[in-house]
Scaffold this active site. Sequence first.
Site, PDB file in Angstrom:
ATOM      1  N   GLU A 365       0.846  -1.188   0.000  1.00  0.00           N
ATOM      2  CA  GLU A 365       0.000   0.000   0.000  1.00  0.00           C
ATOM      3  C   GLU A 365       0.879   1.235   0.000  1.00  0.00           C
ATOM      4  O   GLU A 365       1.869   1.305   0.717  1.00  0.00           O
ATOM      5  CB  GLU A 365      -0.908  -0.007   1.236  1.00  0.00           C
ATOM      6  CG  GLU A 365      -2.058   0.981   1.149  1.00  0.00           C
ATOM      7  CD  GLU A 365      -2.958   0.691  -0.030  1.00  0.00           C
ATOM      8  OE1 GLU A 365      -2.917   1.491  -0.981  1.00  0.00           O
ATOM      9  OE2 GLU A 365      -3.690  -0.297  -0.026  1.00  0.00           O
ATOM     10  N   CYS A 366       0.537   2.220  -0.818  1.00  0.00           N
ATOM     11  CA  CYS A 366       1.445   3.332  -1.085  1.00  0.00           C
ATOM     12  C   CYS A 366       1.537   4.332   0.048  1.00  0.00           C
ATOM     13  O   CYS A 366       2.424   5.159   0.064  1.00  0.00           O
ATOM     14  CB  CYS A 366       1.006   4.053  -2.352  1.00  0.00           C
ATOM     15  SG  CYS A 366      -0.620   4.812  -2.216  1.00  0.00           S
ATOM     16  N   GLY A 367       0.628   4.326   0.989  1.00  0.00           N
ATOM     17  CA  GLY A 367       0.712   5.263   2.104  1.00  0.00           C
ATOM     18  C   GLY A 367      -0.463   6.205   2.161  1.00  0.00           C
ATOM     19  O   GLY A 367      -0.881   6.613   3.238  1.00  0.00           O
TER      20      GLY A 367
END
Length: 507
Positions: A365-367
Amino acid sequence: MARRPSRLNPSTSSSIDFAENIPNLVHSPSRSSNLSVVLALQRWYRRSVSHIKFKLLLICFLVVCVTVLVVTQVRNPEENEKQTNNILLDNTELLDALYELPLPTTKLELDEVNDELKELHPLYILQWAYHATHEQNELVSKHPLVQVTSFGLTGIVILDLMLSQLYLIDVPIITMDTLHLFPESYNFYETIISERKDMNLIITKPLDINTQTDFQAKYGSSLWKTDRKKFTQLTKIDPLNKQLDEMNVQMWISGRRQSQGGERSHIPVLEFEYFSEKDIDENDDFDLRLGRWKLNPLAYWSYDQVWKYIKTNKLSYNTLYDKGYTSIGDTMTTTLPRFNATTSGAQNGDDYERSGRFVGMNKTECGLHSVRLKRQQAQADGEDFTAPTLVCDKCIDTNTENFVKVITTGENQDEVLLEFYSPYCGGCQAFAPTLNKIANHLSTNIPNRKVVRFDITEDDIPQIDGKDVFKVETTPTLYRVRYSPSFQVEFYTGDHGFDSIINWFRK
């Protein structure tokens, strides 16, 4: 029903009519000479032959038309499907009902709205969102609705639905330039800009920094690896939030889908995101001063559905997809997936779509959608942030301190079922009862076999003898560890049903 007479020639409609009239002509008292009979026959013959020729020409014309239609359908079966999008919104009754559906004010209303939206085509969802945000523009914003996209596959589909199908050209499109993208991604920026001249594109960059060289001079070249949270904050979260705040955005459109797995496995169509965890109160109404809406119009689409739409509508896409990439981010954290996810089939298409992201970081997950930063924010505010408890009575929980010892020795077990998970992951929460059942079953029915867990929320998986033995791309991830005749590791690729896992573990 009486047959309608031909308007072209009602008295002689066929050669049969002509033949039946010959006796009448021959014996007619008004025709006294052979010449009169011959002339009459000639006239009737010419008229009938002319009519027959016309009919034959008409039949040939119709045959040709039908043939063309059939051939077109066989050669272009997707064309009919392409037309579906153009007529979906002709359902005025449904649209009227949607327009009466306001933005929810409570958690209960949000659940009810999601129950309605999840059954709809994304066109209707987008049309509803546009109408709802503009009708209930509480912040008096010029742009209450925006799309946020990295121009991945789902983002391209949403963009086409909005601009080509719904003509929502006043909805701004925001994309984030982290200054660390692939050259192909920057080239695709230019392609999109040239093709979508009606697009209102806004490109964010790290605040007060315009080039990768400037970024590295200020923060170093390895910040993405030494402090990935800060890297994400600087390159994506801060610039995006600044842009959304300045525009008073009420709702932003995301390209996340449940089929991407991991933390996205159970996302609804509509969510409310608070700016700070301290403002969350399940009993309070949603307040746009404390957060904003997030819309996932393709939440229930599969990877194959996305590709089918792109190919049917002949949309341009990043050329990296043709090289085997399935999810594209920064150059340092993106690689080819474990399997070729461009092939058809749910397992390849969906399960491994994001498996090439954040390689070596045990993070998919990119954040922007991650809970980790929320934990960090809560700690900064001096507040508690308690992780959900995923019960597993017979599981052996490990951490960075005891993981290597437990896994390499097996705790006197013949085999170990190893799970990598996060308590914040929706898929992990859904799988937790099954894992608990498996652990109890092994403990009771299959001796010398245990379930071991490792929480990857905050910690990277320790290496074994200096090697990355376990790779995690989505959660939950399962491995089987054997100790006889030697240390062996097997990655589980099946479904997460109780019977499937037990049968696999018995082999």
